[in-house]
Write a protein that holds these residues in place. Structure first.
Motif, PDB file in Angstrom:
ATOM      1  N   ILE A  79      -2.917 -36.971  57.467  1.00 17.45           N
ATOM      2  CA  ILE A  79      -3.569 -38.099  58.123  1.00 17.45           C
ATOM      3  C   ILE A  79      -2.772 -39.349  57.748  1.00 17.45           C
ATOM      4  O   ILE A  79      -2.806 -39.789  56.597  1.00 17.45           O
ATOM      5  N   HIS A  80      -2.012 -39.859  58.704  1.00 21.33           N
ATOM      6  CA  HIS A  80      -1.197 -41.059  58.499  1.00 21.33           C
ATOM      7  C   HIS A  80      -2.109 -42.264  58.733  1.00 21.33           C
ATOM      8  O   HIS A  80      -2.529 -42.502  59.858  1.00 21.33           O
ATOM      9  N   LEU A  81      -2.420 -42.999  57.701  1.00 22.44           N
ATOM     10  CA  LEU A  81      -3.321 -44.138  57.845  1.00 22.44           C
ATOM     11  C   LEU A  81      -2.585 -45.394  58.284  1.00 22.44           C
ATOM     12  O   LEU A  81      -3.115 -46.182  59.065  1.00 22.44           O
ATOM     13  N   VAL A  82      -1.395 -45.596  57.764  1.00 23.93           N
ATOM     14  CA  VAL A  82      -0.553 -46.738  58.134  1.00 23.93           C
ATOM     15  C   VAL A  82       0.889 -46.271  58.211  1.00 23.93           C
ATOM     16  O   VAL A  82       1.241 -45.221  57.685  1.00 23.93           O
ATOM     17  N   ASP A  83       1.721 -47.046  58.855  1.00 30.52           N
ATOM     18  CA  ASP A  83       3.132 -46.698  59.025  1.00 30.52           C
ATOM     19  C   ASP A  83       3.974 -47.372  57.944  1.00 30.52           C
ATOM     20  O   ASP A  83       4.734 -48.295  58.231  1.00 30.52           O
ATOM     21  N   ALA A 134       4.239 -48.703  47.675  1.00 32.98           N
ATOM     22  CA  ALA A 134       4.716 -49.327  46.437  1.00 32.98           C
ATOM     23  C   ALA A 134       3.716 -50.316  45.857  1.00 32.98           C
ATOM     24  O   ALA A 134       3.700 -50.554  44.643  1.00 32.98           O
ATOM     25  N   ALA A 135       2.853 -50.891  46.691  1.00 32.63           N
ATOM     26  CA  ALA A 135       1.852 -51.855  46.214  1.00 32.63           C
ATOM     27  C   ALA A 135       0.552 -51.175  45.789  1.00 32.63           C
ATOM     28  O   ALA A 135      -0.393 -51.841  45.364  1.00 32.63           O
ATOM     29  N   GLY A 136       0.481 -49.853  45.917  1.00 36.74           N
ATOM     30  CA  GLY A 136      -0.717 -49.123  45.516  1.00 36.74           C
ATOM     31  C   GLY A 136      -1.720 -48.905  46.625  1.00 36.74           C
ATOM     32  O   GLY A 136      -2.789 -48.347  46.395  1.00 36.74           O
ATOM     33  N   GLY A 137      -1.387 -49.325  47.844  1.00 38.12           N
ATOM     34  CA  GLY A 137      -2.270 -49.101  48.984  1.00 38.12           C
ATOM     35  C   GLY A 137      -2.131 -47.682  49.508  1.00 38.12           C
ATOM     36  O   GLY A 137      -1.043 -47.114  49.491  1.00 38.12           O
ATOM     37  N   ILE A 138      -3.224 -47.116  49.979  1.00 40.97           N
ATOM     38  CA  ILE A 138      -3.183 -45.747  50.488  1.00 40.97           C
ATOM     39  C   ILE A 138      -2.523 -45.729  51.872  1.00 40.97           C
ATOM     40  O   ILE A 138      -2.826 -46.547  52.725  1.00 40.97           O
TER      41      ILE A 138
END
Length: 71
Positions: free
Chosen positions: A14-18, A37-41
């Protein structure tokens, strides 16, 4: 958001963001969260997906789409 299924490995991603993933964490058996890299899923990887979910159907409810594509 995009869903990708690989029948050879029975993996659902499941690709949440690109954005590229920089780190991963297995949060449950066969379920891995990918982080940027910033810790976002950025994505969710489900191994042996057909054992965990009914992958033969997809029901979408109350999502504010601008575009819906099937491939």
């Amino acid at each position: 958001m995009r869903l990708s299924y690989d029948p050879q490995t029975d993996s659902l991603y499941i690709h949440l963001v690109d954005r590229p993933s920089a780190d991963s964490n297995e949060v449950a058996q066969d379920v891995v969260l990918d982080f940027d890299a910033a810790g976002g899923i950025v994505g969710i990887d489900v191994q042996h997906a057909s054992q965990h979910a009914d992958i033969t159907r997809l029901l979408v409810s109350r999502l504010p789409f601008n575009q819906l594509e099937a491939a």
